[in-house]
Enzyme design. Structure first.
Site, PDB file in Angstrom:
ATOM      1  N   ALA A   1       0.924  -1.257   0.032  1.00 10.80           N
ATOM      2  CA  ALA A   1       0.189  -0.010   0.100  1.00 10.80           C
ATOM      3  C   ALA A   1       0.721   1.183   0.252  1.00 10.80           C
ATOM      4  O   ALA A   1       1.755   1.449   0.850  1.00 10.80           O
ATOM      5  CB  ALA A   1      -0.773  -0.067   1.190  1.00 10.80           C
ATOM      6  N   SER A   2       0.633   1.982  -0.930  1.00 12.85           N
ATOM      7  CA  SER A   2       1.668   3.461  -1.209  1.00 12.85           C
ATOM      8  C   SER A   2       1.430   4.145   0.023  1.00 12.85           C
ATOM      9  O   SER A   2       0.627   4.070   0.982  1.00 12.85           O
ATOM     10  CB  SER A   2       1.081   3.927  -2.421  1.00 12.85           C
ATOM     11  OG  SER A   2       1.564   3.269  -3.513  1.00 12.85           O
ATOM     12  N   ALA A   3       2.694   4.871   0.261  1.00 10.28           N
ATOM     13  CA  ALA A   3       2.630   5.930   1.370  1.00 10.28           C
ATOM     14  C   ALA A   3       1.785   7.161   1.031  1.00 10.28           C
ATOM     15  O   ALA A   3       1.358   7.432  -0.050  1.00 10.28           O
ATOM     16  CB  ALA A   3       4.019   6.532   1.181  1.00 10.28           C
TER      17      ALA A   3
END
Length: 538
Positions: A65-67
């Site tokens: 899950a991207s930042a």
């Protein structure tokens, strides 16, 4: 503390910090991320790290899950507007797709794409749970598909976000789905790039240095085969025009090929071509006074000629014809948009009023006399009078005798777009009529019904019929059916009598189709041989 691994106690603290660092330049994106927190889209085991500004590994499903700062930056750069269509590639948790849905509103459309069904189910569950909990109007459709393979629905999008790294030589594949003036953000290698289509040209802007996990790349052969199969599947479907019969009949305005009445404007040698049948249906009073008497007295020439009064201008006549053929209301305020003097405007309005009276469009005269009624209540009204099928037969008898009941059926379709008139008994005649009037709306419905009836014993007859009546979609479906079932179809009596020209075309198309498949298969074999040789050398 390193910013990109910073951890905060709440979503609000995280957003305020992102905003102060310039990753949330858009106020609407800030509000979206405030209303739709990251924590509502993470697996339970990651909730303690929900507001940490770093990527999180969702081991259960095998993705990152991207930042949050990436989402803030990308959403701001995408400039999502109300009503936009958005594609989220590598949708993961569904968080980005939910944010995009909020930004594009109820009139927008958001699709989330991933290659594994368990990931798509996870994203869909997150979205539905959050929607019920928050009461926000979040609507996302999720699909399982590799983004490089053919889209069954040929969707194009105003905005595209790619949530995994794409090799630069594959980016052009993704740009096929981007609409004109669209924006796509994609990590290519270790660069986050923004692509914008402007006036047919492509602009590229570097945004950030990034590290994403990579997209799963299918073999080029697999991509090619998916598009071949997709084109083939499309060819076996009948597409119904969205515009309806009004667009079909707009094409008849001033169409000399089908016209039997010529209207002459004073001072113009070139006539405007119209159709007695349409005038009878829609302005029967004018038909009975000006057209019918001439038709009765015609000996050899089928054309009726009418010299119009001097107050009928070409502009006014075309507006009347738009009304007669397409039920398009006339807005008298259009005369006020030019630079004419008030006196000139009044003269033009008077001429239009006289033109409407001349053509005996009583219902429109009432609307015209009260401009506010036209503008405030532009609802459809009964334009059409009852019509007898004999006037249809009068036009079409030159190429075929149409049964009287079919003519009556077509009259109802002509007046209201009723497709319930089409049945297995009427469809061949209606297909012929639709070709005569170039009525693509009716023709496509006829093709759709006939396509469902294709079988071994009748396919050659339908192939011949569709060729004669320019039913291109039905023709293509019959051709494909014959190619696939050639051993059986070739033994039917109808096939033996097939016209030489159609037979040659069928054989040529068959050869082209199988040559294409052979080339693709040969390419795959050579690729496999090359890989095996490379492995042996290693």
């Amino acid at each position: 503390m390193n910013f990109f691994s910073a951890s905060y106690n709440s979503n609000q603290d995280l957003l305020d910090h992102l905003k102060s660092r310039g990753f949330l330049e858009s106020e609407t994106v800030y509000q979206a991320m405030k209303l739709i927190p990251r924590g509502d889209f993470l697996p339970v085991e990651l909730l303690d790290s929900a507001y940490q500004d770093s990527p999180l590994r969702c081991s259960r499903y095998g993705f990152n899950a991207s930042a949050p700062h990436i989402y803030g930056k990308c959403l701001s750069e995408l400039e999502i507007e109300q009503g936009n269509s958005v594609l989220d590639i590598g949708t993961g948790t569904g968080h980005f797709a939910a944010l995009a849905s909020y930004l594009c509103g109820s009139l927008g459309r958001v699709h989330g794409l991933d290659i594994k069904s368990e990931i798509v189910n996870f994203a869909r569950s997150n979205t539905e749970t959050f929607k019920s909990k928050s009461g926000l109007n979040i609507n996302v459709e999720y699909f399982v598909r590799n983004c490089f393979l053919a889209d069954p629905d040929d969707n194009v999008y105003d905005r595209i976000y790619v949530g995994a790294a794409c090799p630069k030589d594959y980016v052009h594949q993704l740009l096929k789905a981007l609409s004109p003036n669209g924006i796509m953000i994609v990590p290519a290698g270790e660069e986050l790039l923004k692509y914008v289509k402007v006036d047919g040209k492509l602009k590229v802007q570097y945004l950030l240095g990034v590290r994403y996990s990579e997209l799963e790349l299918p073999h080029q052969h697999e991509i090619q085969i998916s598009y071949i199969q997709h084109e083939r599947e499309k060819s076996l479907k009948v597409l119904i025009p969205k515009n309806g019969i009004d667009q079909s009949f707009r094409l008849l305005i001033n169409d000399q090929k089908f016209s039997d009445v010529q209207l002459y404007i004073l001072g113009n040698k070139t006539p405007i071509n119209v159709h007695s049948f349409i005038f009878y249906c829609r302005i029967p009073s004018f038909f009975k006074e000006f057209i019918e008497p001439q038709q009765i007295n015609l000996s050899e020439s089928p054309l009726v000629s009418i010299l119009l009064p001097d107050f009928v201008t070409e502009k006014n006549l075309m507006m009347v014809l738009e009304y007669v053929y397409c039920a398009k209301l006339i807005d008298p305020t259009i005369f006020e948009s030019n630079n004419s003097s008030p006196d000139q405007v009044n003269l033009e309005l008077d001429n239009l009023h006289e033109t409407l009276l001349y053509f005996k469009i009583d219902s429109l005269v009432e609307y015209f006399d009260n401009v506010s009624t036209i503008l405030q209540n532009p609802q459809p009204f009964n334009l059409f009078q009852d019509c007898q099928s004999k006037h249809l037969q009068m036009l079409v008898q030159s190429f075929n005798k149409i049964p009287e009941n079919i003519g009556t059926d077509y009259t109802f379709h002509f007046k209201g777009g009723d497709i319930d008139i089409i049945s297995s008994e009427t469809v061949p005649h209606l297909l012929e009529i639709s070709d005569f009037y170039d009525d693509q709306f009716l023709k496509s419905h006829c093709e759709s019904i006939l396509a469902k009836s294709v079988e071994i014993d009748n396919v050659v007859c339908l192939y011949i019929l569709s060729s004669r009546l320019n039913a291109k979609q039905l023709f293509r479906i019959c051709k494909e059916f014959i190619i696939e079932n050639y051993p059986k179809v070739s033994k039917t009596a109808n096939f033996q009598d097939l016209d030489k020209e159609l037979l040659c075309q069928l054989l040529q198309d068959s050869c082209s189709y199988f040559q294409l498949l052979f080339d693709r298969n040969d390419s795959k074999i050579k690729s496999v041989e090359l890989n095996e040789t490379h492995s042996q050398n290693l």
